[in-house]
Every structure is written in structure tokens, then in C-alpha cells.
Design a protein around this motif. Structure first.
Motif, mmCIF file in Angstrom:
data_model
loop_
_atom_site.group_PDB
_atom_site.id
_atom_site.type_symbol
_atom_site.label_atom_id
_atom_site.label_comp_id
_atom_site.label_asym_id
_atom_site.label_seq_id
_atom_site.Cartn_x
_atom_site.Cartn_y
_atom_site.Cartn_z
ATOM 1 N N GLU A 198 0.845 -1.184 0.000
ATOM 2 C CA GLU A 198 0.000 0.000 0.000
ATOM 3 C C GLU A 198 0.881 1.234 0.000
ATOM 4 O O GLU A 198 1.838 1.328 0.786
ATOM 5 C CB GLU A 198 -0.936 0.022 1.210
ATOM 6 N N ALA A 199 0.566 2.163 -0.882
ATOM 7 C CA ALA A 199 1.290 3.428 -0.957
ATOM 8 C C ALA A 199 0.532 4.484 -0.164
ATOM 9 O O ALA A 199 -0.664 4.687 -0.384
ATOM 10 C CB ALA A 199 1.436 3.867 -2.412
ATOM 11 N N GLY A 200 1.225 5.132 0.760
ATOM 12 C CA GLY A 200 0.645 6.256 1.473
ATOM 13 C C GLY A 200 0.845 7.508 0.640
ATOM 14 O O GLY A 200 1.982 7.927 0.389
ATOM 15 N N VAL A 201 -0.255 8.112 0.159
ATOM 16 C CA VAL A 201 -0.158 9.250 -0.754
ATOM 17 C C VAL A 201 -0.691 10.510 -0.077
ATOM 18 O O VAL A 201 -1.523 10.454 0.824
ATOM 19 C CB VAL A 201 -0.911 8.970 -2.075
ATOM 20 N N GLN A 202 -0.214 11.651 -0.563
ATOM 21 C CA GLN A 202 -0.535 12.926 0.070
ATOM 22 C C GLN A 202 -0.609 14.031 -0.981
ATOM 23 O O GLN A 202 0.164 14.039 -1.926
ATOM 24 C CB GLN A 202 0.555 13.251 1.084
ATOM 25 N N ARG A 203 -1.554 14.932 -0.754
ATOM 26 C CA ARG A 203 -1.614 16.156 -1.562
ATOM 27 C C ARG A 203 -1.959 17.322 -0.658
ATOM 28 O O ARG A 203 -2.906 17.240 0.127
ATOM 29 C CB ARG A 203 -2.664 16.040 -2.675
ATOM 30 N N ARG A 204 -1.195 18.390 -0.758
ATOM 31 C CA ARG A 204 -1.483 19.599 0.011
ATOM 32 C C ARG A 204 -2.379 20.508 -0.815
ATOM 33 O O ARG A 204 -2.138 20.744 -2.002
ATOM 34 C CB ARG A 204 -0.188 20.323 0.380
ATOM 35 N N LEU A 205 -3.417 21.033 -0.175
ATOM 36 C CA LEU A 205 -4.391 21.868 -0.886
ATOM 37 C C LEU A 205 -3.976 23.331 -0.927
ATOM 38 O O LEU A 205 -4.558 24.104 -1.680
ATOM 39 C CB LEU A 205 -5.769 21.749 -0.212
ATOM 40 N N ASP A 206 -3.012 23.726 -0.094
ATOM 41 C CA ASP A 206 -2.609 25.129 -0.111
ATOM 42 C C ASP A 206 -1.359 25.344 -0.928
ATOM 43 O O ASP A 206 -0.655 26.309 -0.741
ATOM 44 C CB ASP A 206 -2.395 25.617 1.341
#
Length: 330
Positions: free
Chosen positions: A322-330
Motif C-alpha cells: 500500500e502506498a501512502g499518498v498525500q496532496r497539500r491543498l494550499d
């Protein structure tokens, strides 16, 4: 055909079950041995609007002609990580490549911003040997601005065969099934806090949880509602100090699938074989208390060489990651 997206009323049993059927179909597609939240465990979380709830959980569905064609699960932590929105989007294979996931993702972004959240987090399954076309969830995440910040391998152990490991060097083990005995409660809470600080999270923008006795008891109450039973073994050192613990969660409606959750040996007590001894004792306790248990699932990051060695000793086999993914909205 027009696709519409809106929240599902968690108290509408038929609507929630239709959403869950789509959610599960999308989540298991293409995977060898997945462990997916059951309806019985998810429904109480979706319906919990109490002030004591640790997170606010929402089900969102994409509809075409009255049929659910895509499912979004949104979670907003209410203790630590109040800047985070956790996102899971599942679209069954027959409805993919038509923009359903993109519509659900837009809803997730809008909802996160409305809640004041600045970081989106997700976990994406990656089948073993997946080439460019073998991990659609990861491709989707990267197209929508996520980056991989952490990874865990998913291991499975068939039961009832379990290994053994002696307890040595003056250590002793104690354990229980169900709620933590009052005499161990404060120590158990302290060790769960230590576990959160010790577990690898890569470069994910997350804060570890802080546990106390009240938080442990609240979690145990939620476990009852969700059909989970904890199976725990703790270690104590030669001076009777607490040295580590391991936790398995048995799920009532998962056909014998159980989750190996935490295993921690406090740093001052490492090098005495406690990781293996804790797991051996807890697996034996599991099989005795729940003889219908069929397989144990666990996740281990590839850098945790000590735990990987312990798991291999007992016969865990890797099935995917499983890949832990992230995106910042700011």
C-alpha cells in the motif's frame, strides 16, 4: 448518462448498503488477498455524530440512473491532525475510465476545503508485480496531484499454524481478550502513545496520537459497536517495568480474517527477543479464544527489518503493498 454525486444518509439502510456494495467491489478489484472494512464496522462510524467521536466520517456516492457507480469515504480527524482529510475513492472496474473517480475527487477537495483541511491523505493498494497498467489507484492518485510519501507491505499468515518463541532474560508476559484490565490501563495507554511516535510514517504530514486511560476506554467502546475484539499481550522486564505489547483485532463479520495491529518493544528493552515472544504468545491466545480465525493480516514498512524478520519467522507471506499518498491543498 449524467453522473451525480451526493452524500449518503448513513441512517438510510438501503442507500448505505448500496454504497457499501460499490465501495467493496472497487476496493477488492485486482487484489490477491485484501482486507476491507466490513459493513458492520463502517456503519457505526458513519452514524456516530457524538461529541466524543474521534473523527467525522462520511459516505459519498456517484449515481447514474439511480445506480451507485462510485464510492467515496471521507474521514476528518477531530483530535490530532485537524488539518487532514483522509480520502478513499473506489470505483468498480466496469465503471472506470468515465470520469466517475474525478467527480468524487472534486467532491472530496471541496469538502476538505469547507472543513478547513489543508492536506489530503490516502492509502492506495499496489498489487505485486504491477506494471504501468497494474495499479490503477496509484495512477489515478498521481494524476490528481498526490505524491507517494510512505509505503507498507501487506503480509498474511494462514492459521491455525503458529510459531513459538521463548520468553527469556527475566522478562514475563501477561495478556487479555477484550477490555484492558484496570491494573494495566495507564501503562497500556503510555505504550500506545510510544507506538504512535515509533511507527514509521515516511514524510506524511501527520501527528502521532496521544493516548490516556480515557482514550483507551473510548476506543474499546467503539470496538464493541463495530464488532471488534482486541487480543493483547504485554511484556514486563526483570524489574517489573512494562517493556512492550502487541495487539490483534478480531472482526466479527470478516469470515475469520483478523488484523495484526500494533507491536512495540520499548527501546530500552530491545535485543531480548521480545518482539517474537510477544507475537508467539498473542497468536496462541488468538487461536485459543477464536478457533475460527483463518488468516492474520498485517502491514510492515520495508525499512522495519526487525519486524520483517519476526513476521517471516512465523510464516507471514507478502501479498501486495500500500502506498501512502498525500496532496497539500494550499
Amino acid at each position: 448518462m449524467t453522473t451525480t454525486v451526493h452524500a449518503v444518509d448513513p441512517h438510510d439502510e438501503a442507500a448505505l448498503r448500496a454504497w457499501y456494495a460499490c465501495f467493496r467491489e472497487g476496493a477488492v478489484a485486482g487484489r490477491t488477498d485484501p482486507l476491507v472494512d466490513s459493513f458492520g464496522s463502517l456503519a457505526p462510524r458513519l452514524r456516530d455524530r457524538s461529541e466524543a467521536a474521534p473523527r467525522r466520517v462520511r459516505a459519498v456516492a456517484a449515481y447514474e440512473g439511480g445506480a451507485v457507480v462510485g464510492a467515496l469515504l471521507l474521514e476528518f480527524p477531530l483530535a490530532e491532525n485537524r488539518h487532514v482529510a483522509e480520502v478513499e475513492i473506489d470505483v468498480p472496474p466496469g465503471h472506470r475510465r468515465r470520469g466517475v473517480g474525478a467527480l468524487l475527487f472534486k467532491h472530496a477537495v471541496d469538502a476538505a476545503r469547507a472543513e478547513g483541511r489543508t492536506t489530503l491523505l490516502g492509502e492506495v493498494p499496489v498489487p505485486d508485480g504491477a506494471g504501468p497498467d497494474g495499479a490503477p489507484g496509484l495512477r489515478f492518485a498521481e494524476r490528481h496531484g498526490f505524491s507517494v510519501e510512505h509505503g507498507e507491505d501487506h503480509y498474511v499468515l494462514p492459521l491455525p499454524a503458529v510459531g513459538t518463541a521463548p520468553i527469556r532474560d527475566g522478562y514475563s508476559l501477561t495478556g487479555w481478550v477484550g477490555p484492558c484490565p484496570q491494573e494495566h490501563l495507564d501503562a497500556y495507554a503510555a505504550q500506545r502513545t510510544a507506538m504512535g511516535r515509533d511507527v514509521p510514517t515516511g514524510t506524511l504530514d501527520v501527528e502521532p496520537p496521544v493516548w490516556d486511560a480515557a482514550r483507551v476506554r473510548a476506543a474499546e467502546g467503539r470496538h464493541v459497536k463495530q464488532g471488534f475484539t482486541p487480543v493483547v499481550t504485554m511484556a514486563r522486564g526483570p524489574g517489573d517495568e512494562y517493556a512492550g505489547y502487541t495487539l490483534i483485532l478480531v472482526m466479527a463479520d470478516q469470515d475469520g480474517q483478523v488484523l495484526q495491529d500494533d507491536t512495540l518493544v520499548l527501546r530500552a528493552h530491545r535485543g531480548h527477543g521480545l518482539g517474537a515472544a510477544l507475537k508467539a504468545a498473542n497468536l496462541a491466545r488468538l487461536v485459543e479464544a477464536f478457533p475460527g480465525s483463518a488468516r492474520v493480516h498485517t502491514g510492515v514498512t520495508g525499512t522495519n527489518t526487525a519486524m520483517l524478520a519476526v513476521n517471516r519467522r512465523f510464516g507471514f507471506r507478502r501479498v501486495d503493498s500500500e502506498a501512502g499518498v498525500q496532496r497539500r491543498l494550499d
